[in-house]
Structures are given as C-alpha cells and as structure tokens.
Design an enzyme around this catalytic site. Structure first.
Site, short mmCIF file in Angstrom:
data_model
loop_
_atom_site.label_atom_id
_atom_site.label_comp_id
_atom_site.label_asym_id
_atom_site.label_seq_id
_atom_site.Cartn_x
_atom_site.Cartn_y
_atom_site.Cartn_z
N LYS A 190 0.84 -1.19 0.00
CA LYS A 190 0.00 0.00 0.00
C LYS A 190 0.88 1.24 0.00
O LYS A 190 2.03 1.12 0.45
CB LYS A 190 -0.95 0.03 1.21
CG LYS A 190 -0.33 -0.21 2.58
CD LYS A 190 0.84 0.61 3.06
CE LYS A 190 0.72 2.09 3.17
NZ LYS A 190 2.00 2.73 3.59
N TYR A 275 -4.34 4.20 6.41
CA TYR A 275 -4.72 3.19 7.42
C TYR A 275 -6.06 3.55 8.07
O TYR A 275 -6.89 2.68 8.32
CB TYR A 275 -3.64 3.06 8.50
CG TYR A 275 -2.43 2.29 8.03
CD1 TYR A 275 -2.36 0.91 8.21
CD2 TYR A 275 -1.39 2.92 7.39
CE1 TYR A 275 -1.26 0.19 7.76
CE2 TYR A 275 -0.29 2.23 6.93
CZ TYR A 275 -0.23 0.86 7.12
OH TYR A 275 0.85 0.16 6.67
P1 NDP Z 1 12.47 1.89 1.76
O1 NDP Z 1 12.88 3.21 1.27
O2 NDP Z 1 13.00 1.46 3.07
O3 NDP Z 1 12.84 0.76 0.70
C1 NDP Z 1 12.46 0.87 -0.64
C2 NDP Z 1 13.41 0.03 -1.49
O4 NDP Z 1 13.02 0.17 -2.84
C3 NDP Z 1 14.86 0.48 -1.45
O5 NDP Z 1 15.58 -0.07 -0.39
C4 NDP Z 1 15.38 0.02 -2.79
O6 NDP Z 1 15.69 -1.36 -2.68
C5 NDP Z 1 14.15 0.10 -3.68
N1 NDP Z 1 14.19 1.27 -4.58
C6 NDP Z 1 14.21 1.19 -5.93
N2 NDP Z 1 14.24 2.42 -6.46
C7 NDP Z 1 14.26 3.29 -5.44
C8 NDP Z 1 14.31 4.71 -5.38
N3 NDP Z 1 14.30 5.49 -6.48
N4 NDP Z 1 14.32 5.30 -4.16
C9 NDP Z 1 14.29 4.54 -3.05
N5 NDP Z 1 14.24 3.20 -3.06
C10 NDP Z 1 14.23 2.57 -4.24
O7 NDP Z 1 10.88 1.88 1.76
P2 NDP Z 1 9.92 0.94 2.61
O8 NDP Z 1 10.42 -0.43 2.64
O9 NDP Z 1 9.60 1.59 3.89
O10 NDP Z 1 8.56 1.05 1.72
C11 NDP Z 1 8.39 0.32 0.52
C12 NDP Z 1 6.88 0.17 0.22
O11 NDP Z 1 6.27 -0.50 1.31
C13 NDP Z 1 6.12 1.48 0.09
O12 NDP Z 1 5.12 1.35 -0.89
C14 NDP Z 1 5.48 1.70 1.45
O13 NDP Z 1 4.29 2.47 1.42
C15 NDP Z 1 5.20 0.28 1.86
N6 NDP Z 1 5.20 0.09 3.33
C16 NDP Z 1 4.18 -0.63 3.89
C17 NDP Z 1 4.16 -0.85 5.25
C18 NDP Z 1 3.10 -1.72 5.83
O14 NDP Z 1 2.98 -1.79 7.05
N7 NDP Z 1 2.32 -2.42 5.02
C19 NDP Z 1 5.16 -0.28 6.13
C20 NDP Z 1 6.24 0.40 5.43
C21 NDP Z 1 6.22 0.58 4.07
P3 NDP Z 1 17.06 -1.97 -3.28
O15 NDP Z 1 18.17 -1.25 -2.59
O16 NDP Z 1 16.98 -3.40 -2.94
O17 NDP Z 1 17.00 -1.70 -4.76
#
Ligand code: NDP
Length: 449
Positions: A190, A275
C-alpha cells in the site's frame, strides 16, 4: 492413483484431526496415498522445490494435517489455539520480493519464518551486494537474484508464483505490469500506486494476464482489528455512529523518497492516513458518500516542499456513520481509532496500526456500572497472515480478500479528499449499496486444514 486431496480434504471446514487420520487410515483408505505423497514432498524439499509446479499442481497439493496435543490448561481457561499445520517446503507458494528496503528486511523476510503456506524463492534489488548477502541469510539461490533491468527473466523461474512489490509507490505500477506479463501473481504494498488511473491500469494488466492482484492491507488480516470489525457489525454495544481515528508519524530525513511527490504520490495521506481510511471502510463494510478534507504544511519546513504534512478528513457513510480522521507527518507518533456506539459503550484499538502490541480497549455500561474493557484477540505476525492469505488464494484459486479493486477505491476516496481540501467544499462520491463491495474471498473461507 487417487489424489491425496480427494481423500483427506477438499478443502474441509474445521480441522482434520489425528484421530480422523488414524480412523481413515485404519479403514485402509489413506496409507498408500499418504506414503507416496510424503515421499514426493521429501523429494521436492530435497531438490529445493525446483520442480516447477504449475498453479494446477499447487491446488491439487494443498493438504496438510494439524497435529493434536492434549490441552495443558483447565477447560475454564481460554481454549488453546489449534497447532500450526505448515505445508512442506516443496509444496509452498514461492514469493519473489522486489525492493530490499526497511519493510522487506525488518518485517517481511523475517515474517516468512511464521508463514505456513509461503516461502521466499527470489529477490529483486538495485544493489547486487546487498541482495547476495540477504539471499545467503534466507537461503535464496544466487541464480534467483534479479536486478530491476533483468527482472523480466523471472518468467523463466518456476520457483516463483507470486511477486511481492515493496518499492516506492510510483514504481508499483511498472512492476505489477511486468510481473503479470511474466506470468506471476502480484502482492503489492500500500498505497496501491500514486493515483486511481495507475491503479486501474494495474488491475487491467493482471486481469488480461489471468493473474491475481492483492494489495497488502495487513490490518484486514489482523485478529484484533477483525474482532473490532465483528463488534461493529454485530452491534455489540449498539450501533456505531461515530468513529475517530489518527495515524501520525514525525518524519525525519527530508531527502527520503516518501517526501518526493514523484515517487510517493502524496504525503501523510497516502502513506499513513490510508490506514484510517481503509480500516474504517473495513470495520463498516460500507463506502463513503461524501468527504471533506483540510490540509496544512508548515511553511519553510524542508520536509514539506513537495508533499503535505497534515490532513484532517471526514467521511460520511450511507448508514449515517460519521468518521473523523487525522494524519500527520509532523507530530509525534499516534496510531489509534475509537468507535462510539449508541447503547452505552465505545471500543477501539490503541495502538491500532503498529506491527505489534495491538489491543482492544473501551468501556461499557452494564447494570449501572461503567466497565472498562481491555482485551486482546491474540498477537499474530500480521505480515505472515497477509502473505499466507495470498498463498492460500493461489493454492485454492480464489480472489484475494483485498484485491486491486480495494486499493483503487482508496485512491478514488483520497483524490476526493484532496479535491475537497483544494476547493474548500465537501465532495460527493458515488453511492455503493453492496456491503464489502470491493473485497474478495474472506480469510475465514480459506482455512486449509
Ligand atoms: P524503503 O525506502 O526502506 O525501501 C524501498 C526500497 O526500494 C529500497 O531499499 C530500494 O531497494 C528500492 N528502490 C528502488 N528504487 C528506489 C528509489 N528510487 N528510491 C528509493 N528506493 C528505491 O521503503 P519501505 O520499505 O519503507 O517502503 C516500501 C513500500 O512499502 C512502500 O510502498 C510503502 O508504502 C510500503 N510500506 C508498507 C508498510 C506496511 O505496514 N504495510 C510499512 C512500510 C512501508 P534496493 O536497494 O533493494 O534496490
């Protein structure tokens, strides 16, 4: 030879107990099929599950037997939960995780350890070193690591049935479409995307490919929120007429993608306000007919140059329920809701949306006494429940409880909230009469015993 599925379970209500098993086995019905099935599972597990099961094979093999132990406590105590009955590794649904960021590393990969029907079989990342390290930690073979560029090769990986997209919001559409084209089902974080048009395209791509699309609304799979839904719908304390909700999180680093409009789509509303919105829709099973919104962002705060800081929004439902919601990126953490009913009571969760420690609280007047309520429906790993739901939908060929349509509806409502904030006027939405209009198969109907 007869399929194990035909003899034990196709799928049954409740549990298949050890006693049932022995009785049937004693009748000579099962022994041969069970032994041959165990042998083939062991072979699969030894091969690391690389036997390339089709969706049809997976459905046919969705049987597992819970073990029964004598209860430790007296009958007057809360009944013990049934023991887990996980599928053998070779029969579980394989997931590829796309994006190795905070959510994937801190919550999702560890949650697979609590899953009963799912396993991690591939990783997709822009950082090969990190991906190799994580792959070693979780037993993913190096050949199943992909970059964003060569991701489409995943179509040739038979160990992957579902792609779980955990990327910045603006990338959800591209990877959903590429996954569907590669013949994979999609579980997407989401908010579903950055606007309703994009969400619609994601639904169409999965439909065209004949693949499932689920949005990872973990709250709809969590036992305490489920209990609150049951209390709302059964009018346990009378009819719920007013709901208050808040989800706040004070953001730090102004450089993060969540604060960039192009990557996030918006600020606090689509990230955390969603949420409040999605959970209230879940509690009621209704869809709002009118919304209002007010937005404020502190001038010159470097965090809020592109996305909004605080949104207050109100939802009006056809039954007359009014909901009042707060979401902010600029104040201290708070994650709760409270439902006010008309027969001497209120209830809610605080915290309601966090990963752990969820509990129901409230108060009820009984025999003239004001009784305070504190209750827990049990602590379960919400991510494991949500991932297992997707796996069960694949195993049983069902539509997920929170499909793409559920995510699209949130986008349409959020767009109406933004419009109201922009125009200063309430915005009306199409009246939807059906209960749970956008939801698929309930997790209660998917128990694989
Ligand atoms: P992060 O920023 O921690 O991680 C995102 C990952 O996406 C990065 O580590 C990277 O992985 C990859 N990525 C690829 N392109 C980009 C870019 N241009 N900028 C940044 N990251 C990029 O985000 P989250 O893990 O917190 O969130 C990811 C998704 O999960 C979102 O949609 C968020 O809304 C959702 N979310 C849902 C939650 C829930 O409780 N359901 C809680 C937190 C987030 P790599 O280095 O491996 O390429």
């Amino acid at each position: 030879m007869k399929d194990l599925n035909d003899t034990i379970d196709s799928p049954i209500e409740g549990e298949y107990t050890r006693r049932d098993f022995l009785t049937n086995a004693g009748k000579g019905i099962l022994a041969a099929t069970v032994l041959s099935s165990i042998a083939s599972c062991t072979a699969d597990a030894q091969e690391g599950g690389s036997k390339s099961p089709t969706d049809k094979d997976i459905h046919a093999n969705s049987v597992t037997k819970p073990i029964e132990l004598k209860p430790l406590e007296d009958k007057s105590e809360k009944p013990q939960e049934p023991l887990p009955a996980p599928l053998e590794p070779g029969k579980r649904v394989g997931f590829a995780l796309v994006g190795l960021g905070n959510l994937t590393l801190a919550e999702l990969l560890p949650a697979f350890g609590a899953c009963q029907y799912a396993k991690v079989t591939a990783l997709v990342s822009g950082n090969p070193e990190k991906a190799k390290k994580v792959a070693k930690q979780y037993g993913v073979p190096e050949k199943s690591i992909y970059s964003y560029q060569n991701f489409d090769n995943i179509k040739n990986n038979p160990d992957v049935q579902v792609v779980y997209i955990v990327l910045p919001n603006s990338m959800h559409e591209e990877f959903t479409i590429r996954s569907a084209k590669a013949g994979k089902h999609v579980l997407c974080e989401k908010p579903m995307s950055i606007n309703s048009q994009s969400a619609q395209r994601m639904i169409e791509a999965c439909e065209q490919a004949g693949k499932k699309l689920m949005i990872a609304y973990r709250i709809q799979y969590e036992p305490n929120n489920k209990k609150a839904k049951e209390w709302t719908r059964s009018e346990k304390m009378g009819k719920v007429k007013v709901i208050d909700a808040a989800n706040n999180q004070n953001q730090g680093d102004p450089g993060q993608w969540r604060l960039k409009k192009a990557l996030a789509g918006g600020g606090s509303l689509p990230d955390i306000g969603i949420y409040c919105l999605n959970t209230i829709r879940y509690l009621l099973g209704e869809e709002p007919v009118q919304v209002t919104g007010t937005i404020y962002s502190t001038p010159n705060d470097p965090r809020f140059k592109e996305v909004e800081e605080t949104v207050l929004f109100q939802l009006q439902f056809p039954s007359g329920v009014l909901a009042n919601c707060t979401t902010s990126y600029g104040v201290h953490d708070a994650q709760w809701y409270r439902c006010y009913a008309d027969k001497g009571g209120y209830f809610g969760l605080d915290p309601a949306f966090s990963y752990q420690g969820l509990q129901i609280d409230g108060a009820q007047v009984q025999d003239g006494l004001d009784l305070k309520l504190k209750s827990s429906a049990g602590e379960k790993n919400q991510f494991a429940l949500e991932i297992d739901h997707m796996a069960q939908c694949v195993l049983q060929d069902k539509k997920p409880f929170t499909p793409g349509e559920e995510g699209l509806q949130d986008h349409l409502i959020m767009e109406a909230i933004y419009e109201s904030a922009r125009t200063g006027k309430p915005v009306k939405l199409k009246k939807i009469d059906k209960q749970d209009a956008f939801r698929g198969t309930s997790p209660d109907d998917l128990k694989i015993a």
